[in-house]
Design an enzyme around this catalytic site. Structure first.
Site, PDB file in Angstrom:
ATOM      1  N   MET A  21     -28.835 -13.903   2.392  1.00  0.00           N
ATOM      2  CA  MET A  21     -30.447 -14.571   3.735  1.00  0.00           C
ATOM      3  C   MET A  21     -31.429 -14.227   3.441  1.00  0.00           C
ATOM      4  SD  MET A  21     -29.382 -13.147   7.325  1.00  0.00           S
ATOM      5  CE  MET A  21     -27.974 -12.939   8.326  1.00  0.00           C
TER       6      MET A  21
ATOM      7  N   HIS B 258     -10.967 -30.522  -1.507  1.00  0.00           N
ATOM      8  CA  HIS B 258     -11.547 -29.209  -1.175  1.00  0.00           C
ATOM      9  C   HIS B 258     -13.349 -29.113   0.029  1.00  0.00           C
ATOM     10  CE1 HIS B 258      -9.557 -28.588  -4.290  1.00  0.00           C
ATOM     11  NE2 HIS B 258     -10.078 -28.946  -5.606  1.00  0.00           N
TER      12      HIS B 258
ATOM     13  N   ASP C 197       1.163 -28.703 -16.844  1.00  0.00           N
ATOM     14  CA  ASP C 197      -0.597 -27.749 -17.353  1.00  0.00           C
ATOM     15  C   ASP C 197      -0.516 -26.671 -15.657  1.00  0.00           C
ATOM     16  OD1 ASP C 197      -1.528 -27.152 -19.219  1.00  0.00           O
ATOM     17  OD2 ASP C 197      -3.535 -28.755 -18.874  1.00  0.00           O
TER      18      ASP C 197
ATOM     19  N   ASP D 257     -28.981  -9.234   0.936  1.00  0.00           N
ATOM     20  CA  ASP D 257     -28.072 -10.053   0.012  1.00  0.00           C
ATOM     21  C   ASP D 257     -26.564  -8.721  -0.199  1.00  0.00           C
ATOM     22  OD1 ASP D 257     -26.922 -11.018  -2.132  1.00  0.00           O
ATOM     23  OD2 ASP D 257     -28.402 -10.487  -3.131  1.00  0.00           O
ATOM     24  N   LEU D 258     -25.548  -9.757   0.046  1.00  0.00           N
ATOM     25  CA  LEU D 258     -24.086  -8.617  -0.053  1.00  0.00           C
ATOM     26  C   LEU D 258     -23.034  -9.823  -0.564  1.00  0.00           C
ATOM     27  CD1 LEU D 258     -21.869  -7.144   1.475  1.00  0.00           C
ATOM     28  CD2 LEU D 258     -20.957  -9.014   2.987  1.00  0.00           C
TER      29      LEU D 258
HETATM   30  C1  BG6 Z   1      -9.177 -29.176  -9.215  1.00  0.00           C
HETATM   31  C2  BG6 Z   1      -9.942 -30.603  -9.482  1.00  0.00           C
HETATM   32  O1  BG6 Z   1      -8.856 -29.574  -7.668  1.00  0.00           O
HETATM   33  O2  BG6 Z   1      -9.829 -28.279  -9.126  1.00  0.00           O
HETATM   34  C3  BG6 Z   1     -10.680 -30.027 -11.025  1.00  0.00           C
HETATM   35  O3  BG6 Z   1      -8.882 -31.335  -9.215  1.00  0.00           O
HETATM   36  C4  BG6 Z   1     -11.741 -28.484 -10.657  1.00  0.00           C
HETATM   37  O4  BG6 Z   1     -11.087 -31.223 -11.467  1.00  0.00           O
HETATM   38  C5  BG6 Z   1     -10.756 -28.026  -9.848  1.00  0.00           C
HETATM   39  O5  BG6 Z   1     -12.131 -28.586 -11.774  1.00  0.00           O
HETATM   40  C6  BG6 Z   1     -12.213 -26.777  -9.310  1.00  0.00           C
HETATM   41  O6  BG6 Z   1     -11.217 -24.924  -8.936  1.00  0.00           O
HETATM   42  P1  BG6 Z   1     -12.549 -24.234  -9.692  1.00  0.00           P
HETATM   43  O7  BG6 Z   1     -11.251 -23.267  -8.658  1.00  0.00           O
HETATM   44  O8  BG6 Z   1     -12.054 -23.875 -10.376  1.00  0.00           O
HETATM   45  O9  BG6 Z   1     -13.447 -24.221  -9.203  1.00  0.00           O
END
Ligand code: BG6
Length: 488
Positions: free
Chosen positions: A383, A253, A17, A402-403
């Site tokens: 802001m 993230h 995938d 707003d930007l």
């Molecule tokens: C992935 C996660 O790293 O990031 C997913 O495994 C999530 O669960 C995805 O859906 C979200 O990415 P984005 O770029 O759509 O915020």
């Protein structure tokens, strides 16, 4: 380090995938923009499934055109056809010599056939694979597929999260890969680091006089880093259940975004200087307290046949992190992520403290200053300011500077995160990749809590699909000092 010569991009796990939805479309976008030249590049798909070149091409084609936001015209299809001609497929095991020897021969033939000016060879291995096979795949690459040109070039490895499940397993994995490749050859992708507004964070903070003096505990009351998705784990329940939202989103993230938002100014813009500062922030995070965590699981999550009936896996979490340093002492960093919520959004909310001795407070309480960076959808920064309500009366209201990127940068195509990051790997720029010590520190922060969740000591609260998540999370946010204003 060579920037020219033959370039072989090998996508391992080519029929999976990730490769179909992200890697190949990103490569196609780079090709269309001229970053991958047909006279230099060849792309190899490698996986266990026994299919032909054409079968792989057929599997990818639809995704290439789908990835385009604009409707794909005939030019697009022609480009796609040309791009797909650069893609070859080789099938083989992930731990077997034979397949990797075949792969090496194919790469070598390509290198010889390309009339490159300096004879060097560049080999980029993209592991779109589960981490369990990283060690064996890396060993096979090391044994059979390294760049052999005497005339220069390189071999690089791109790996995706999850890098392990906790500190110990991540360190073991890093150790195994680290024995085979130098850190300068390993690119750990976190695609949030490829997002436009994440890449903008350092510019914003360090190139604007506005922000620099305000960006500290004297002025900022709290910072939230929020990720919401309005869909569940659809089709990925089996994978997700093993990891949960903290390992899937927060430990990587959101923590990366936190680093860029909280780090000190680096000595320079070199990748090492930037990552040195990120590591220091991570090292300054104090252990998370159970009372500063709210976990949730959406109703219906366990209906997925691949999810065990007694699953304790959170699909939602709010975690308050505290950074023990001079800049941030006392400022809560609230990290929140959830699936199957009421909207899809990722944003950073910086809420400022109230104005001392506020002479307007007697009128009507309007709200605090807030600076919001919306990473997606519709990239924007705004802001929230208090202004006079226009008109004869003297009253105040809140308005926004707003930007919005769509309006301000009309016609500018914002690159996909993967596209940008893959280009970095070809260029040899590691700034937007996670260094081994960063990864270790990020696991240090979350491992104790993850072990308590895995051991059933911390349990998720059920929440309705399409809701804001458990109300307890909003209560925790309020306790952390966040004051809701109109429109939130
Ligand atoms: C992935 C996660 O790293 O990031 C997913 O495994 C999530 O669960 C995805 O859906 C979200 O990415 P984005 O770029 O759509 O915020």
């Amino acid at each position: 380090v060579s920037e020219t010569g033959s370039l072989s991009i090998i996508v391992l796990g080519a029929s999976g995938d990730l490769a179909k939805k992200k890697t190949f479309p990103a490569l196609f976008n780079l090709y269309q923009q001229g970053f991958l030249q047909s006279n230099e590049v060849h792309i190899f798909g490698y996986a266990r499934t026994k299919i032909s070149d054409d079968e792989l091409r057929d599997r990818i084609r639809g995704h290439l055109l789908q990835s385009k936001s604009s409707s794909s015209g005939s030019g697009e299809s022609e480009d796609a056809a040309k791009f797909l001609q650069l893609v070859k497929y080789i099938s083989g095991a992930y731990d077997g010599e034979e397949g990797f020897r075949l792969l090496d021969t194919a790469i070598y033939e390509h290198e010889v056939s390309k009339n490159t000016q300096d004879g060097s060879s560049r080999r980029l291995f993209y592991l779109a694979l589960p981490p369990s096979v990283y060690p064996s795949v890396c060993r096979m690459i090391k044994l059979f597929c390294m760049n052999k040109s005497d005339l220069g070039g390189w071999t690089r490895i791109v790996v995706e999260k999850p890098f392990g499940k906790d500190l110990k397993s991540a360190e073991a994995l890093s150790g195994q890969i680290g024995e085979l490749f130098g850190e300068e050859q390993i690119y750990r992708i976190d695609h949030y680091l490829g997002k436009e507004l994440v890449q903008n964070l350092l510019v914003l903070r360090f190139a604007n006089r506005f922000f620099y003096p305000l960006w500290n505990r004297d002025n900022i009351d709290s910072i939230q880093i929020v990720f919401r998705e309005d869909f569940g784990t659809e089709g990925r329940g089996g994978y997700f259940d093993e990891y949960g939202i903290i390992r899937d989103i927060i430990q990587n993230h959101l923590i990366q975004v936190l680093c860029l938002g909280a780090m000190e100014k680096p000595v320079s813009l070199t990748p090492e200087h930037i990552r040195d500062e990120k590591v220091k922030v991570l090292q300054s995070v104090v252990p998370i307290k159970d009372e500063e965590v709210v976990l949730g699981q959406y109703e219906g999550y366990k209906d997925d046949p691949t999810v065990p009936n007694d699953s304790n896996t959170p699909t939602f979490a709010t975690v308050v992190l505290r950074i023990h340093n001079e800049r941030w002492e006392g400022v809560p960093f609230v990290l929140k992520a959830g699936k199957a919520l009421n909207s899809r959004k990722a944003e950073i909310r910086v809420q400022f403290k109230e104005v001392p001795g506020d002479i307007f407070k007697c009128m009507n309480w309007i709200g605090r200053n807030e600076f919001v960076i919306r990473l997606q959808p519709s990239e924007a920064m705004y802001m929230k300011l208090t202004v006079k309500q226009p008109g004869l009366e003297m009253s105040t209201t809140q308005s926004e500077l707003d930007l919005s990127y769509q309006q301000r940068y009309q016609g500018v195509q914002i690159p996909e995160a993967y596209e940008r990051l893959i280009l970095d790997t070809i260029r040899g720029d590691q700034q937007h990749f996670v260094r081994r010590d960063e990864l270790k520190e990020a696991w240090e922060i979350f491992t104790p809590m993850l072990h308590r969740i895995d051991g059933g000591k911390l349990k998720p609260i059920l929440y309705k699909q399409g809701s804001r998540g458990p109300v307890e999370a909003d209560e925790l946010l309020a306790k952390a000092g966040y004051m809701q204003t109109h429109g939130y």
